[in-house]
Scaffold this motif. Sequence first.
Motif, PDB file in Angstrom:
ATOM      1  N   GLY A   1       0.806  -1.211   0.000  1.00 46.94           N
ATOM      2  CA  GLY A   1       0.000   0.000   0.000  1.00 46.94           C
ATOM      3  C   GLY A   1       0.841   1.264   0.000  1.00 46.94           C
ATOM      4  O   GLY A   1       0.470   2.280  -0.600  1.00 46.94           O
ATOM      5  N   PHE A   2       2.001   1.214   0.657  1.00 46.76           N
ATOM      6  CA  PHE A   2       2.872   2.387   0.722  1.00 46.76           C
ATOM      7  C   PHE A   2       3.562   2.666  -0.614  1.00 46.76           C
ATOM      8  O   PHE A   2       3.747   3.832  -0.985  1.00 46.76           O
ATOM      9  CB  PHE A   2       3.957   2.193   1.791  1.00 46.76           C
ATOM     10  CG  PHE A   2       3.449   2.149   3.199  1.00 46.76           C
ATOM     11  CD1 PHE A   2       2.287   2.826   3.567  1.00 46.76           C
ATOM     12  CD2 PHE A   2       4.135   1.441   4.182  1.00 46.76           C
ATOM     13  CE1 PHE A   2       1.822   2.787   4.872  1.00 46.76           C
ATOM     14  CE2 PHE A   2       3.680   1.400   5.493  1.00 46.76           C
ATOM     15  CZ  PHE A   2       2.511   2.073   5.837  1.00 46.76           C
ATOM     16  N   ILE A   3       3.981   1.608  -1.356  1.00 47.88           N
ATOM     17  CA  ILE A   3       4.875   1.822  -2.500  1.00 47.88           C
ATOM     18  C   ILE A   3       4.257   1.538  -3.868  1.00 47.88           C
ATOM     19  O   ILE A   3       4.886   1.827  -4.881  1.00 47.88           O
ATOM     20  CB  ILE A   3       6.160   0.966  -2.359  1.00 47.88           C
ATOM     21  CG1 ILE A   3       5.844  -0.530  -2.531  1.00 47.88           C
ATOM     22  CG2 ILE A   3       6.841   1.226  -1.037  1.00 47.88           C
ATOM     23  CD1 ILE A   3       7.097  -1.406  -2.581  1.00 47.88           C
ATOM     24  N   GLU A   4       3.032   0.987  -3.925  1.00 47.81           N
ATOM     25  CA  GLU A   4       2.521   0.546  -5.218  1.00 47.81           C
ATOM     26  C   GLU A   4       2.297   1.691  -6.199  1.00 47.81           C
ATOM     27  O   GLU A   4       2.285   1.481  -7.421  1.00 47.81           O
ATOM     28  CB  GLU A   4       1.229  -0.259  -5.046  1.00 47.81           C
ATOM     29  CG  GLU A   4       0.074   0.498  -4.448  1.00 47.81           C
ATOM     30  CD  GLU A   4      -1.135  -0.398  -4.252  1.00 47.81           C
ATOM     31  OE1 GLU A   4      -1.177  -1.478  -4.880  1.00 47.81           O
ATOM     32  OE2 GLU A   4      -2.024  -0.044  -3.456  1.00 47.81           O
ATOM     33  N   SER A   5       2.125   2.923  -5.712  1.00 48.20           N
ATOM     34  CA  SER A   5       1.924   4.058  -6.611  1.00 48.20           C
ATOM     35  C   SER A   5       3.232   4.712  -7.037  1.00 48.20           C
ATOM     36  O   SER A   5       3.223   5.633  -7.868  1.00 48.20           O
ATOM     37  CB  SER A   5       1.026   5.104  -5.942  1.00 48.20           C
ATOM     38  OG  SER A   5       1.645   5.614  -4.769  1.00 48.20           O
ATOM     39  N   GLU A   6       4.355   4.260  -6.496  1.00 43.28           N
ATOM     40  CA  GLU A   6       5.649   4.836  -6.862  1.00 43.28           C
ATOM     41  C   GLU A   6       6.080   4.336  -8.234  1.00 43.28           C
ATOM     42  O   GLU A   6       5.752   3.215  -8.630  1.00 43.28           O
ATOM     43  CB  GLU A   6       6.703   4.471  -5.804  1.00 43.28           C
ATOM     44  CG  GLU A   6       6.397   5.049  -4.432  1.00 43.28           C
ATOM     45  CD  GLU A   6       7.391   4.619  -3.368  1.00 43.28           C
ATOM     46  OE1 GLU A   6       8.359   3.889  -3.706  1.00 43.28           O
ATOM     47  OE2 GLU A   6       7.222   5.002  -2.194  1.00 43.28           O
ATOM     48  N   PRO A   7       6.782   5.156  -9.007  1.00 37.64           N
ATOM     49  CA  PRO A   7       7.179   4.746 -10.368  1.00 37.64           C
ATOM     50  C   PRO A   7       8.134   3.567 -10.343  1.00 37.64           C
ATOM     51  O   PRO A   7       9.016   3.471  -9.476  1.00 37.64           O
ATOM     52  CB  PRO A   7       7.859   6.001 -10.934  1.00 37.64           C
ATOM     53  CG  PRO A   7       8.269   6.800  -9.732  1.00 37.64           C
ATOM     54  CD  PRO A   7       7.250   6.515  -8.681  1.00 37.64           C
ATOM     55  N   LYS A   8       7.950   2.655 -11.291  1.00 40.26           N
ATOM     56  CA  LYS A   8       8.838   1.501 -11.411  1.00 40.26           C
ATOM     57  C   LYS A   8       8.867   1.061 -12.867  1.00 40.26           C
ATOM     58  O   LYS A   8       8.045   1.478 -13.686  1.00 40.26           O
ATOM     59  CB  LYS A   8       8.362   0.343 -10.522  1.00 40.26           C
ATOM     60  CG  LYS A   8       6.976  -0.162 -10.848  1.00 40.26           C
ATOM     61  CD  LYS A   8       6.582  -1.337  -9.967  1.00 40.26           C
ATOM     62  CE  LYS A   8       5.186  -1.843 -10.306  1.00 40.26           C
ATOM     63  NZ  LYS A   8       5.066  -2.311 -11.706  1.00 40.26           N
ATOM     64  N   HIS A   9       9.811   0.201 -13.188  1.00 47.04           N
ATOM     65  CA  HIS A   9       9.973  -0.317 -14.542  1.00 47.04           C
ATOM     66  C   HIS A   9       8.891  -1.347 -14.846  1.00 47.04           C
ATOM     67  O   HIS A   9       8.398  -2.037 -13.948  1.00 47.04           O
ATOM     68  CB  HIS A   9      11.355  -0.954 -14.676  1.00 47.04           C
ATOM     69  CG  HIS A   9      11.819  -1.152 -16.070  1.00 47.04           C
ATOM     70  ND1 HIS A   9      11.346  -2.161 -16.878  1.00 47.04           N
ATOM     71  CD2 HIS A   9      12.725  -0.461 -16.821  1.00 47.04           C
ATOM     72  CE1 HIS A   9      11.950  -2.098 -18.056  1.00 47.04           C
ATOM     73  NE2 HIS A   9      12.778  -1.088 -18.050  1.00 47.04           N
ATOM     74  N   ASP A  10       8.526  -1.457 -16.139  1.00 45.10           N
ATOM     75  CA  ASP A  10       7.490  -2.415 -16.544  1.00 45.10           C
ATOM     76  C   ASP A  10       7.871  -3.855 -16.215  1.00 45.10           C
ATOM     77  O   ASP A  10       6.994  -4.714 -16.054  1.00 45.10           O
ATOM     78  CB  ASP A  10       7.219  -2.307 -18.052  1.00 45.10           C
ATOM     79  CG  ASP A  10       6.528  -0.997 -18.413  1.00 45.10           C
ATOM     80  OD1 ASP A  10       5.948  -0.379 -17.511  1.00 45.10           O
ATOM     81  OD2 ASP A  10       6.585  -0.614 -19.593  1.00 45.10           O
ATOM     82  N   LYS A  11       9.169  -4.130 -16.149  1.00 50.15           N
ATOM     83  CA  LYS A  11       9.614  -5.499 -15.896  1.00 50.15           C
ATOM     84  C   LYS A  11       9.770  -5.795 -14.403  1.00 50.15           C
ATOM     85  O   LYS A  11      10.314  -6.837 -14.039  1.00 50.15           O
ATOM     86  CB  LYS A  11      10.917  -5.778 -16.646  1.00 50.15           C
ATOM     87  CG  LYS A  11      10.735  -5.814 -18.160  1.00 50.15           C
ATOM     88  CD  LYS A  11      11.936  -6.394 -18.865  1.00 50.15           C
ATOM     89  CE  LYS A  11      13.124  -5.481 -18.785  1.00 50.15           C
ATOM     90  NZ  LYS A  11      14.292  -6.011 -19.545  1.00 50.15           N
ATOM     91  N   ILE A  12       9.308  -4.882 -13.560  1.00 52.54           N
ATOM     92  CA  ILE A  12       9.273  -5.119 -12.116  1.00 52.54           C
ATOM     93  C   ILE A  12       7.815  -5.212 -11.685  1.00 52.54           C
ATOM     94  O   ILE A  12       7.044  -4.279 -11.893  1.00 52.54           O
ATOM     95  CB  ILE A  12       9.960  -3.985 -11.336  1.00 52.54           C
ATOM     96  CG1 ILE A  12      11.438  -3.881 -11.739  1.00 52.54           C
ATOM     97  CG2 ILE A  12       9.849  -4.224  -9.835  1.00 52.54           C
ATOM     98  CD1 ILE A  12      12.170  -2.726 -11.069  1.00 52.54           C
TER      99      ILE A  12
END
Length: 699
Positions: free
Chosen positions: A296-307
């Motif tokens: 819930g804390f980090i799911e909205s943070e930007p990440k790479h499509d392969k993560i």
Amino acid sequence: MPFPGRGHINPMMNLCKLLSSKNKDIIISFVVTEEWLGYIGSEPKPDSIRFEAIPNVIPPERLKAADFPGFYEAVMTKMEAPFEQLLDRLELPVTAIIGDIEVRWSTDVGNRRNIPVALVWTMSASVFSMFHHFDVHIKHCHGKVDLIVYEYEPQVFDRLREIYNFPVFPIGPAIPYLELKDSSCDKTSSYIQWLDSQQEDSVLYISLGSFLSVSSSQMDEIVAGLQMSGVRFLWVARGEASSMNSIISEPNVSHIVAMPYPGRGHINPLINLCKVLVSKSDNILVTFVVTEEWLGFIESEPKHDKISLRSIPNVVPSELVRASNMVAFLEAVWTKMEAPFEQLLDELDPPATLIMADTHLFWTVAVGNRRKIPVASFWPMSVSMFCVFHHFHLFQANGHFPVDLLDNKNERVDYIPGVSSTRLLDIPGFNGGIYPVIMKEILSCISSVQKAQYLLFPSIYELESQSIDALKQEFSIPIYPLGPAIPYIKPGDKSCSSPNSGFLQWLDRQPRNSVLYVSLGSFLSVSSAQMDEIAAALQDSGVRFLLVAREEASRLKECCGDHKGLVVPWCDQMQVLCHRSIGGFWSHCGWNSVREGVFAGIPFLTFPLFADQNLNSKIIVEDWKIGWRVNFKSENLVTRDEISNLVQKFMDLESDEGKEMRQRAKELQEKCLHAMERNGSSETNINSFIQNLSHFNGH
């Protein structure tokens, strides 16, 4: 008149294109066999070059390799007559013949007809010189052209000019650079589109020529080697292309399952490392596993499509209350997370090929070994800190554990391999906190690394070379410093920031290097009384400051926020540290903040609170000499007067001591940036780790 072969036709055609581009009065008849006219007749050329064909009096191209001596004899004996007949048919009289040296009869034709002949040698001048000195001479020739650049082989050319009484011209490189200069060239080719999608300088181009090739067994070895290397490549495989594509188009994927310790200071460096790995290889996927709360804390943070993010149940106490009972929290981490993590592994498709887990989660090594999945143990703190725990038995051997620090806190130890002389007070386990209570468990975590397959650090070799070298002498598994594992931005770059970031707008209005950035971490903090002293001191000092006060922000804004100071509950730390107005960093010395400050080239005021932070402070102040300590003169409080005086001195940009410290900080920043560049230590280690994964997975 080229020799009938791609390696001869191409440079001859490129030379003709170059000549026609230099003089509009040159008309060129380019002579090939009817078969070769079919191959090249549709290739682009200027209007001043016209194709002419002679009959197919030689074996076809597809069979010449089977009997090359027979093919060569046909070129020497059967092409001369139809070539001379062609000369008679040409509308414009021929004023020069440019012939391949290996079409030697072109010289005889020119001499009979009183037409000057320029012979083209399509190989290196060195090879020509070698043949020449085997007494193979060129006779009755009016000129010879060599398609090489003079600067490549000056000694050879100078010697040939001494030997021959006619001009020798190196007029290379005779490559199709004219087409490359043309912006209208076709960019729709699939291989160009694929190359456009790759990182700069990352692709190995493989081409073994257009005539002879290697055996199928050698081709198989090349395929296997390319797959194992993990390197991006573009391969021209000619007749083998279809079969090679069927193998290579289905590469083995490295599926990394990353499992951090549930805390911001552990999650951040591990996910930053994951982002780096997937950016370096098309064959890496990452499943990043956290608790449901942390999802819930980090799911909205930007990440790479392969993560991809996956979660396990909240089997540990909430992040919101863990500081109130760290022993209970750690016990849950060590006893309750293993089972749901292993259940998650059963659900993954494709299956995990590597577990990359925080060293504090010692049970991940056992999980990996049971399932025959290699484990990379990730230590998120300094290498020096790992060295201290790995050699903790030396404290007992030297009578320093257990010890009463009341009379010995400034005593120094210098027997830990890879760690310079350090006060006992700065060593975890001696300076209070939780480590004395959980030391047995922490040492078990360190011990588990011996059963892993890799040991990873978010550090840079140049920052901790002695500690890294010391560990490499003791461990049989590969050790990779893959740092800095931070949210990389270019210093001064604001392209990633929100236009509504009030703190950045405020910083934009401040003079260069004038602002002291104060942030004391995301977990433990100082008492309200100490925060009041800090806030009052900043006001008294007259120094510009940006204070991150978390839940205290609203209260402190009222008492110390003015035109010289800004108080915020949160900010993008990397954006702040890399801003031109920042001149110093008052930090709790968490290892993530230390690496970010080094990357930004900023000096430190060190204010350690917990765990590894005292040792990190010592590294900053004593080893790197890029910071000063905020010392506690009273038992539990640094007063506003002490802080105010120190801050004023620290932010004095004109003092000799301050200038020297800032210069060292900039030099350390340069080392950090260089390590991240191509062929730098971190870039090299990252690529080596990826290749090692490929070998381990049997690519």
